[in-house]
Design a protein around this motif. Structure first.
Motif, PDB file in Angstrom:
ATOM      1  N   LEU A  28       0.829  -1.210   0.000  1.00 44.94           N
ATOM      2  CA  LEU A  28       0.000   0.000   0.000  1.00 44.94           C
ATOM      3  C   LEU A  28       0.863   1.259   0.000  1.00 44.94           C
ATOM      4  CD1 LEU A  28      -2.781   1.355   0.135  1.00 44.94           C
ATOM      5  CD2 LEU A  28      -2.680   1.089   2.638  1.00 44.94           C
ATOM      6  N   GLN A  29       1.917   1.267   0.804  1.00 38.03           N
ATOM      7  CA  GLN A  29       2.802   2.435   0.853  1.00 38.03           C
ATOM      8  C   GLN A  29       3.493   2.652  -0.498  1.00 38.03           C
ATOM      9  OE1 GLN A  29       2.593   4.490   3.481  1.00 38.03           O
ATOM     10  NE2 GLN A  29       1.197   2.976   4.311  1.00 38.03           N
ATOM     11  N   ILE A  30       3.962   1.583  -1.104  1.00 38.99           N
ATOM     12  CA  ILE A  30       4.641   1.675  -2.407  1.00 38.99           C
ATOM     13  C   ILE A  30       3.675   2.186  -3.471  1.00 38.99           C
ATOM     14  CG2 ILE A  30       5.718   0.334  -4.256  1.00 38.99           C
ATOM     15  CD1 ILE A  30       6.818  -1.532  -1.987  1.00 38.99           C
ATOM     16  N   ALA A  31       2.472   1.600  -3.512  1.00 38.03           N
ATOM     17  CA  ALA A  31       1.473   2.011  -4.510  1.00 38.03           C
ATOM     18  C   ALA A  31       1.040   3.455  -4.282  1.00 38.03           C
ATOM     19  CB  ALA A  31       0.269   1.079  -4.467  1.00 38.03           C
ATOM     20  N   GLY A  36       1.309   9.268  -5.705  1.00 36.11           N
ATOM     21  CA  GLY A  36       1.254  10.562  -5.025  1.00 36.11           C
ATOM     22  C   GLY A  36       0.161  10.643  -3.970  1.00 36.11           C
ATOM     23  N   ILE A  37      -0.229   9.512  -3.438  1.00 40.37           N
ATOM     24  CA  ILE A  37      -1.256   9.469  -2.398  1.00 40.37           C
ATOM     25  C   ILE A  37      -0.582   9.066  -1.106  1.00 40.37           C
ATOM     26  CG2 ILE A  37      -3.381   8.340  -1.625  1.00 40.37           C
ATOM     27  CD1 ILE A  37      -4.066   8.022  -4.607  1.00 40.37           C
ATOM     28  N   MET A  38      -0.446  10.016  -0.205  1.00 43.05           N
ATOM     29  CA  MET A  38       0.287   9.766   1.023  1.00 43.05           C
ATOM     30  C   MET A  38      -0.626   9.702   2.245  1.00 43.05           C
ATOM     31  SD  MET A  38       2.987   9.453  -0.589  1.00 43.05           S
ATOM     32  CE  MET A  38       4.078   9.017   0.744  1.00 43.05           C
ATOM     33  N   GLU A  39      -1.914   9.998   2.056  1.00 40.48           N
ATOM     34  CA  GLU A  39      -2.853   9.977   3.167  1.00 40.48           C
ATOM     35  C   GLU A  39      -4.123   9.263   2.753  1.00 40.48           C
ATOM     36  OE1 GLU A  39      -3.600  13.839   4.699  1.00 40.48           O
ATOM     37  OE2 GLU A  39      -1.507  14.223   5.165  1.00 40.48           O
ATOM     38  N   GLY A  40      -4.744   8.608   3.721  1.00 44.85           N
ATOM     39  CA  GLY A  40      -6.013   7.953   3.474  1.00 44.85           C
ATOM     40  C   GLY A  40      -6.045   6.584   4.109  1.00 44.85           C
ATOM     41  N   PHE A  96     -15.852   9.241   7.635  1.00 48.12           N
ATOM     42  CA  PHE A  96     -15.317   8.806   6.355  1.00 48.12           C
ATOM     43  C   PHE A  96     -14.156   9.673   5.877  1.00 48.12           C
ATOM     44  CE2 PHE A  96     -19.859   7.624   6.311  1.00 48.12           C
ATOM     45  CZ  PHE A  96     -19.688   6.269   6.438  1.00 48.12           C
ATOM     46  N   SER A  97     -13.757  10.650   6.686  1.00 47.87           N
ATOM     47  CA  SER A  97     -12.672  11.530   6.304  1.00 47.87           C
ATOM     48  C   SER A  97     -11.419  10.713   6.001  1.00 47.87           C
ATOM     49  CB  SER A  97     -12.374  12.524   7.437  1.00 47.87           C
ATOM     50  OG  SER A  97     -11.287  13.339   7.082  1.00 47.87           O
ATOM     51  N   GLY A  98     -10.903  10.863   4.800  1.00 47.70           N
ATOM     52  CA  GLY A  98      -9.682  10.171   4.416  1.00 47.70           C
ATOM     53  C   GLY A  98      -9.890   8.744   3.941  1.00 47.70           C
ATOM     54  N   MET A  99     -11.111   8.256   3.969  1.00 44.55           N
ATOM     55  CA  MET A  99     -11.386   6.879   3.546  1.00 44.55           C
ATOM     56  C   MET A  99     -11.367   6.809   2.027  1.00 44.55           C
ATOM     57  SD  MET A  99     -11.970   3.914   4.572  1.00 44.55           S
ATOM     58  CE  MET A  99     -12.868   2.411   4.462  1.00 44.55           C
ATOM     59  N   LEU A 100     -10.446   5.992   1.473  1.00 48.11           N
ATOM     60  CA  LEU A 100     -10.374   5.829   0.022  1.00 48.11           C
ATOM     61  C   LEU A 100     -11.410   4.831  -0.467  1.00 48.11           C
ATOM     62  CD1 LEU A 100      -6.498   5.770  -0.402  1.00 48.11           C
ATOM     63  CD2 LEU A 100      -8.059   7.665  -0.857  1.00 48.11           C
ATOM     64  N   LEU A 134      -5.827   0.474  -7.204  1.00 50.81           N
ATOM     65  CA  LEU A 134      -5.837   1.323  -8.403  1.00 50.81           C
ATOM     66  C   LEU A 134      -7.261   1.662  -8.821  1.00 50.81           C
ATOM     67  CD1 LEU A 134      -2.894  -0.225 -10.452  1.00 50.81           C
ATOM     68  CD2 LEU A 134      -2.909   1.966  -9.224  1.00 50.81           C
ATOM     69  N   HIS A 135      -8.177   0.726  -8.668  1.00 45.93           N
ATOM     70  CA  HIS A 135      -9.587   1.031  -8.945  1.00 45.93           C
ATOM     71  C   HIS A 135     -10.102   2.093  -7.971  1.00 45.93           C
ATOM     72  CE1 HIS A 135     -10.758  -1.557 -12.201  1.00 45.93           C
ATOM     73  NE2 HIS A 135     -10.360  -2.663 -11.575  1.00 45.93           N
ATOM     74  N   LEU A 136      -9.723   1.994  -6.711  1.00 46.98           N
ATOM     75  CA  LEU A 136     -10.186   2.973  -5.717  1.00 46.98           C
ATOM     76  C   LEU A 136      -9.789   4.392  -6.078  1.00 46.98           C
ATOM     77  CD1 LEU A 136      -9.497   1.331  -2.229  1.00 46.98           C
ATOM     78  CD2 LEU A 136     -11.630   1.363  -3.541  1.00 46.98           C
ATOM     79  N   ILE A 137      -8.632   4.545  -6.700  1.00 47.65           N
ATOM     80  CA  ILE A 137      -8.152   5.896  -6.999  1.00 47.65           C
ATOM     81  C   ILE A 137      -8.443   6.316  -8.437  1.00 47.65           C
ATOM     82  CG2 ILE A 137      -6.453   5.849  -5.136  1.00 47.65           C
ATOM     83  CD1 ILE A 137      -4.286   5.387  -7.284  1.00 47.65           C
ATOM     84  N   GLY A 138      -9.277   5.536  -9.142  1.00 49.61           N
ATOM     85  CA  GLY A 138      -9.782   5.996 -10.429  1.00 49.61           C
ATOM     86  C   GLY A 138      -9.314   5.275 -11.672  1.00 49.61           C
ATOM     87  N   TYR A 139      -8.433   4.313 -11.527  1.00 53.46           N
ATOM     88  CA  TYR A 139      -7.981   3.579 -12.717  1.00 53.46           C
ATOM     89  C   TYR A 139      -9.016   2.536 -13.114  1.00 53.46           C
ATOM     90  CZ  TYR A 139      -3.356   5.634 -12.364  1.00 53.46           C
ATOM     91  OH  TYR A 139      -2.311   6.516 -12.339  1.00 53.46           O
TER      92      TYR A 139
END
Length: 166
Positions: A28-31, A36-40, A96-100, A134-139
């Motif tokens: 998760l940290q690597i992805a 460029g997603i460092m929080e969530g 839900f703040s920060g929940m991806l 990747l699906h969670l962030i829009g891919y």
């Protein structure tokens, strides 16, 4: 806040070790860093084929088990308006703040696919987790070009995490 993994095991078919969860946290940290997603927060649940079949039918109208489902928290459809929440205090009033979003993986499908593809169960779980993230962030992978992009990103993360094909 940082990028966090909250996980739950709702199946008893295959063991998920604490050490492997640490590997998924690394994945998760690597992805996240690569995107460029460092929080969530990502919620991961391991289920059996019966449960993922039920969820796939209920949420996607597909009457069969699948390997992974992703439910993005902030997903907006083409015709859906953007919803803005006004919150006085960040996390206190907004659970839900920060929940991806949520990723649900069938361990039975992962085991079967690891055997079909000739690699480890852990590598298959890692692949499905990155795919779900990747699906969670829009891919997405609706066409050959977008599928190639996702595949490249997945493989790069798995290589860096040491979850390689053997």
């Amino acid at each position: 806040m940082s990028l966090r993994l909250d996980w739950n095991n709702e199946q008893d078919k295959l063991e998920i070790s604490e050490s492997f969860i640490l590997k998924l946290e690394q994945v998760l940290q690597i992805a996240g860093e690569a995107e460029g997603i460092m929080e969530g927060e990502v919620a991961l649940t391991f289920v059996d084929d019966e449960e993922i079949h039920r969820l796939n039918k209920e949420y996607r109208g597909i009457d069969r088990p699948t390997d992974v489902l992703s439910f993005a928290m902030m997903e907006e459809g083409e015709d859906e308006p953007e919803i803005v929440f006004e919150v006085e205090s960040e996390e206190e009033n907004d659970p839900f703040s920060g929940m991806l979003g949520d990723i649900i993986i069938s361990v039975e499908k992962a085991q079967q696919q690891s055997e079909d593809y000739g690699h480890s169960f852990e590598r298959e779980l890692g692949f499905l987790f990155v795919h779900g993230f990747l699906h969670l962030i829009g891919y997405d992978h609706q066409d050959d070009e977008s599928e190639a992009v996702m595949t490249g990103k997945q493989e790069a993360v798995l290589q860096q995490a040491g979850l390689v094909r053997t």
